[in-house]
Design a protein around this motif. Structure first.
Motif, short mmCIF file in Angstrom:
data_model
loop_
_atom_site.label_atom_id
_atom_site.label_comp_id
_atom_site.label_asym_id
_atom_site.label_seq_id
_atom_site.Cartn_x
_atom_site.Cartn_y
_atom_site.Cartn_z
N UNK A 90 6.93 9.35 18.84
CA UNK A 90 8.62 8.92 18.82
C UNK A 90 8.52 7.44 18.93
N UNK A 91 7.59 6.88 18.79
CA UNK A 91 7.78 5.13 18.66
C UNK A 91 7.85 4.71 17.35
N UNK A 92 7.71 5.69 16.26
CA UNK A 92 7.69 5.21 14.72
C UNK A 92 8.98 5.62 14.10
N UNK A 93 9.48 4.74 13.53
CA UNK A 93 10.91 5.13 12.68
C UNK A 93 10.39 4.98 11.14
N UNK A 94 10.68 5.77 10.34
CA UNK A 94 10.36 5.75 8.65
C UNK A 94 11.86 5.92 8.21
N UNK A 95 12.07 4.97 7.27
CA UNK A 95 13.29 5.10 6.24
C UNK A 95 12.73 5.18 4.91
N UNK A 96 12.55 6.46 4.19
CA UNK A 96 12.15 6.73 2.89
C UNK A 96 12.99 5.61 1.74
N UNK A 97 14.40 5.55 1.91
CA UNK A 97 14.99 4.80 1.11
C UNK A 97 15.88 3.79 1.70
N UNK A 98 15.61 2.61 1.91
CA UNK A 98 16.53 1.66 2.90
C UNK A 98 17.39 1.23 1.98
N UNK A 99 17.33 1.45 0.53
CA UNK A 99 18.38 0.99 -0.27
C UNK A 99 18.25 1.25 -1.60
N UNK A 100 19.11 1.37 -2.65
CA UNK A 100 18.84 1.41 -3.97
C UNK A 100 19.40 0.24 -4.58
N UNK A 101 18.10 -0.61 -5.14
CA UNK A 101 18.37 -1.76 -5.49
C UNK A 101 18.05 -1.80 -7.22
N UNK A 102 19.04 -1.48 -7.98
CA UNK A 102 18.68 -1.34 -9.52
C UNK A 102 17.73 -2.46 -10.03
N UNK A 103 17.89 -3.74 -9.41
CA UNK A 103 17.11 -4.88 -10.28
C UNK A 103 15.67 -4.70 -10.12
N UNK A 104 15.20 -3.55 -8.82
CA UNK A 104 13.78 -3.52 -8.65
C UNK A 104 13.25 -2.44 -9.85
N UNK A 105 13.99 -1.62 -10.31
CA UNK A 105 13.66 -0.79 -11.36
C UNK A 105 12.51 0.16 -10.93
N UNK A 106 11.54 0.57 -11.45
CA UNK A 106 10.35 1.29 -10.94
C UNK A 106 9.46 0.58 -9.91
N UNK A 107 9.70 -0.53 -9.49
CA UNK A 107 8.93 -1.49 -8.66
C UNK A 107 9.42 -0.85 -7.14
N UNK A 108 8.43 -0.58 -6.20
CA UNK A 108 8.79 -0.35 -4.92
C UNK A 108 8.56 -1.29 -3.91
N UNK A 109 9.20 -1.65 -3.08
CA UNK A 109 9.10 -2.60 -1.90
C UNK A 109 9.06 -1.77 -0.62
N UNK A 110 7.68 -1.80 0.01
CA UNK A 110 7.59 -1.48 1.33
C UNK A 110 7.47 -2.53 2.49
N UNK A 111 8.39 -2.30 3.49
CA UNK A 111 8.31 -3.37 4.62
C UNK A 111 7.67 -2.58 5.77
N UNK A 112 6.70 -2.89 6.42
CA UNK A 112 6.09 -2.38 7.51
C UNK A 112 5.93 -3.20 8.70
N UNK A 113 6.24 -2.59 10.02
CA UNK A 113 6.32 -3.51 10.94
C UNK A 113 5.41 -2.80 12.17
N UNK A 114 4.64 -3.39 12.88
CA UNK A 114 3.75 -2.70 13.89
C UNK A 114 3.69 -3.68 15.16
N UNK A 115 4.10 -3.26 16.21
CA UNK A 115 4.10 -4.10 17.44
C UNK A 115 2.93 -3.19 18.43
N UNK A 116 2.06 -3.80 18.58
CA UNK A 116 1.10 -3.20 19.51
C UNK A 116 0.78 -4.08 20.96
#
Ligand SMILES: NC(=O)c1ccc[n+]([C@@H]2O[C@H](COP(=O)([O-])OP(=O)(O)OC[C@H]3O[C@@H](n4cnc5c(N)ncnc54)[C@H](O)[C@@H]3O)[C@@H](O)[C@H]2O)c1
Length: 363
Positions: free
Chosen positions: A260-286
């Motif tokens: 319950x402390x983990x949030x996941x957004x499969x598509x945070x935005x459709x950015x045509x300029x990226x084409x088939x390139x995918x960017x994933x941002x991960x943040x972890x606070x421990x």
């Protein structure tokens, strides 16, 4: 191999199989390079794969050779070869069902022939079964847009009736559907799924990092994963992310004591300029000794569809190997899927399972 959905993943797969079947490519394919984990698997090399049938709904793809259709809009996977490829397999029409919702209609041109009335659906089903059966397709790969539950059920049933194993690369329930599973057991055919885990993607890295923190005794306080992309799948996921989100969440929460402390957004935005390139941002606070913070901010940039093809290339050969060994029903391969039926194995255990399919391999 048969294909359902001639999109970006199919483009990466078809171009890769072509490249690794050329004399200069075979050298790469036999030496574990360019992301090839198993040069030989279940006695099959990449060059042993041929494409027997393909289905789509887009009028720019239907009726064309699969090797040409993969370069049609709205596909964004890079073109590796100047010339169109000749597979000899013509893309067949399929009923759209829930494959192209309203918000995809501006990028997918649904052919009239893919809009059957409900009375015509039974004969469409027989048409697809016949194409699968007559083309002697061993393995049908489901590359439909995420959220296409009805179309996925349609093609899983068509594969069973047409005597092909089925690999479900998308989150719609197939191995997680008791009726479909029973059908494949009854027909003595292997069934693999659900929802591909990319070869080196956000889910894998997120899970691995969270797991490492926990196994080293640190507490996870907060974490999120946001993905951005510019291919059709990302546009689709902006509106239809429910199944993907659950599947991604399951892929991660099975190893975490604080899901319950983990949030996941499969598509945070459709950015045509990226084409088939995918960017994933991960943040972890421990939190570690005396509550002191441990923070991770990570950016991952990958070619989304290479990430799929690098995994499917193994699954195709395992599915065929399972047929050769007379295995049917669910094939336990939690390593390659986000939402398998069984527990996710660690890498060493998983490689052992894969090796057990692999009586004679160079890997
Ligand atoms: N790394 C990855 O790329 C990855 C990982 C996990 C899962 N997946 C899943 O794989 C699937 C395919 O991804 P993609 O990037 O190739 O998608 P895409 O949108 O590029 O391709 C989908 C294709 O399906 C066609 N289609 C739509 N409805 C159809 C129907 N009823 N019958 C036949 N064809 C139909 C579309 O015209 C299009 O050509 C997606 O669901 C995605 O979530 C991909």
């Amino acid at each position: 191999v048969g294909i359902v959905g001639v999109g970006n993943n199919t483009s990466a797969l078809v171009q890769g199989v072509y490249r690794y079947s050329q004399p200069e490519g075979i050298n790469i394919a036999t030496e574990r390079q360019e992301g090839i984990l198993f040069p030989k698997l279940c006695n099959y090399e990449i060059k042993d794969i041929t494409f027997s049938v393909a289905f789509d709904v887009d009028s720019r793809k239907i009726g064309r050779d699969l090797g040409t259709a993969i370069y049609s809009e709205p596909n964004k996977y890079p073109r590796i070869f100047e010339e169109d490829l000749k597979t000899g397999t013509i893309v067949q029409p399929a009923p759209a069902l829930d494959g192209v919702p309203e918000f995809l209609e501006d990028i997918v041109e649904v052919d009239q022939v893919s809009k059957p009335s409900s009375e015509e659906l039974d004969s469409y089903f027989d048409f697809c079964v016949e194409k699968i059966h007559l083309s002697k397709t061993d393995v049908l790969v489901n590359f439909l847009p995420s959220g296409s539950h009805k179309a996925t059920q349609f093609f899983a049933r068509a594969a069973a009736k047409g005597h092909a194993a089925f690999i479900n690369c998308i989150p719609s329930p197939v191995v997680n559907s008791p009726e479909i599973l029973e059908l494949f057991e009854k027909e003595n055919l292997p069934l693999l799924g659900d929802d591909l885990e990319s070869q080196f993607g956000s889910s894998l890295i997120h899970r691995t990092l969270l797991q490492t923190l926990e196994t080293r005794g640190l507490e996870i306080m907060r974490s999120y994963q946001v993905n951005l992309g510019g291919n059709a799948d990302f546009k689709n996921l902006q509106f239809r992310s429910d199944a993907k989100q659950q599947s991604k969440k399951k892929a991660i929460s099975t190893i975490s004591s604080t899901p319950d402390r983990i949030n996941i957004v499969p598509s945070g935005g459709f950015l045509p300029v990226l084409g088939d390139n995918k960017i994933g941002y991960l943040m972890i606070e421990g939190r570690g000794w005396l509550g002191m913070p441990v923070n991770i901010d990570l950016k991952l940039s990958v070619q989304d569809s290479s990430n799929a093809a690098g995994v499917v290339i193994d699954l195709i050969r395992i599915a065929k190997g399972a047929i050769d060994q007379g295995l049917s029903g669910y094939v336990s391969l939690s390593y390659y899927f986000k939402n398998p039926l069984d527990r996710k194995l660690d890498t060493d255990e998983a490689i052992e399972v894969i090796r057990s399919f692999n009586s004679d391999t160079s890997a």
